[in-house]
Design a protein around this motif. Structure first.
Motif, PDB file in Angstrom:
ATOM      1  N   ASN A  22       0.829  -1.208   0.000  1.00  0.00           N
ATOM      2  CA  ASN A  22       0.000   0.000   0.000  1.00  0.00           C
ATOM      3  C   ASN A  22       0.861   1.254   0.000  1.00  0.00           C
ATOM      4  N   ARG A  23       1.935   1.250   0.785  1.00  0.00           N
ATOM      5  CA  ARG A  23       2.814   2.415   0.852  1.00  0.00           C
ATOM      6  C   ARG A  23       3.553   2.627  -0.460  1.00  0.00           C
ATOM      7  N   GLU A  24       4.006   1.538  -1.085  1.00  0.00           N
ATOM      8  CA  GLU A  24       4.683   1.647  -2.378  1.00  0.00           C
ATOM      9  C   GLU A  24       3.739   2.175  -3.440  1.00  0.00           C
ATOM     10  N   GLN A  25       2.491   1.733  -3.386  1.00  0.00           N
ATOM     11  CA  GLN A  25       1.484   2.239  -4.308  1.00  0.00           C
ATOM     12  C   GLN A  25       1.283   3.734  -4.098  1.00  0.00           C
ATOM     13  N   GLU A  26       1.285   4.161  -2.849  1.00  0.00           N
ATOM     14  CA  GLU A  26       1.105   5.569  -2.511  1.00  0.00           C
ATOM     15  C   GLU A  26       2.275   6.402  -3.030  1.00  0.00           C
ATOM     16  N   VAL A  27       3.489   5.894  -2.834  1.00  0.00           N
ATOM     17  CA  VAL A  27       4.684   6.587  -3.318  1.00  0.00           C
ATOM     18  C   VAL A  27       4.676   6.658  -4.837  1.00  0.00           C
ATOM     19  N   LEU A  28       4.281   5.553  -5.483  1.00  0.00           N
ATOM     20  CA  LEU A  28       4.222   5.533  -6.943  1.00  0.00           C
ATOM     21  C   LEU A  28       3.246   6.581  -7.459  1.00  0.00           C
ATOM     22  N   GLN A  29       2.099   6.700  -6.818  1.00  0.00           N
ATOM     23  CA  GLN A  29       1.115   7.704  -7.234  1.00  0.00           C
ATOM     24  C   GLN A  29       1.702   9.111  -7.135  1.00  0.00           C
ATOM     25  N   LEU A  30       2.436   9.384  -6.067  1.00  0.00           N
ATOM     26  CA  LEU A  30       3.011  10.711  -5.879  1.00  0.00           C
ATOM     27  C   LEU A  30       4.140  10.966  -6.873  1.00  0.00           C
ATOM     28  N   LEU A  31       4.890   9.930  -7.218  1.00  0.00           N
ATOM     29  CA  LEU A  31       5.905  10.071  -8.263  1.00  0.00           C
ATOM     30  C   LEU A  31       5.241  10.408  -9.596  1.00  0.00           C
ATOM     31  N   CYS A  32       4.124   9.755  -9.871  1.00  0.00           N
ATOM     32  CA  CYS A  32       3.386  10.035 -11.104  1.00  0.00           C
ATOM     33  C   CYS A  32       2.828  11.457 -11.107  1.00  0.00           C
TER      34      CYS A  32
END
Length: 216
Positions: free
Chosen positions: A158-168
């Protein structure tokens, strides 16, 4: 000091580009090549930090030169500077692993911003690139092309998904750490695991992967 190189077959553009950035105190162009092969020969002698790469060049084009350069010198960061504004060129080069994509009519201020962002964060997305990614995502959805429906398919937490969204969203490591109330070192750890799980070379490629496969 950032050591830069430019590969473009139009001498007038090369000279103008270098002149445009000549007033930036910590920028130094160490290579000026008219094609991909010339660039690779120069890089074999001295490796730059960032390469500004045209796509259409004689002898060896920018696409082939990019592949070879990233394979031999993965530490080098590449920003495409091209007249091609078609989404397919943008997505193809991001998937190949380039760190940014600019059009040749980009303003000097944005060029400098892109170079600094790539040097510091490893990627830069202009509004043009972000829109191209969004159009690609919408097109794949409307065409019902296969994609990963959620992050579980590549094992993102979940945290990696959150970080990925913010990178995007184009946020920097510092921005993400402040938004999520975690250290920059922790953000970097999540970013590296995202690259590993998505099988991508760098943040730019991971973001392209995310848009292509509907992970965001």
């Amino acid at each position: 000091m950032l050591h830069l190189a430019i590969a473009d077959d139009h001498e007038l553009f090369r000279k103008g580009f270098i002149s445009m950035l000549s007033g930036v105190a910590d920028f130094a162009f160490i290579h000026e090549a008219a094609n991909g092969q010339e660039l690779l020969d120069m890089v074999a002698i001295k490796v730059p930090d960032i390469v500004m790469m045209d796509l259409q060049m004689p002898v060896m084009d920018g696409m082939q030169a990019t592949e070879i350069l990233l394979e031999k010198h993965p530490e080098v960061k590449i920003i495409v500077v091209s007249m091609y504004d078609e989404d397919r060129f943008v997505m193809h080069m991001l998937e190949k692993g380039v760190h940014g994509y600019l059009l040749k009519d980009t303003s000097p201020d944005e060029v400098e911003k892109a170079i600094r962002r790539v040097a510091e964060e490893g990627f830069y997305y202009s509004d043009f690139v972000s829109k191209a990614m969004h159009r690609k995502m919408v097109a794949r959805s409307s065409n019902k092309q296969p994609f990963f429906p959620n992050a579980r398919n590549v094992g993102l937490s979940n945290r990696e998904q959150e970080v990925l969204q913010l990178l995007c969203d184009g946020l920097s490591t510092v921005d993400i750490s402040e938004k999520l109330f975690i250290s920059t070192r922790t953000v970097e750890g999540h970013r590296l695991r995202i690259l590993e799980k998505t099988g991508t070379k760098n943040t730019a490629a991971a973001v392209a992967f995310a848009y292509k496969n509907h992970l965001i």
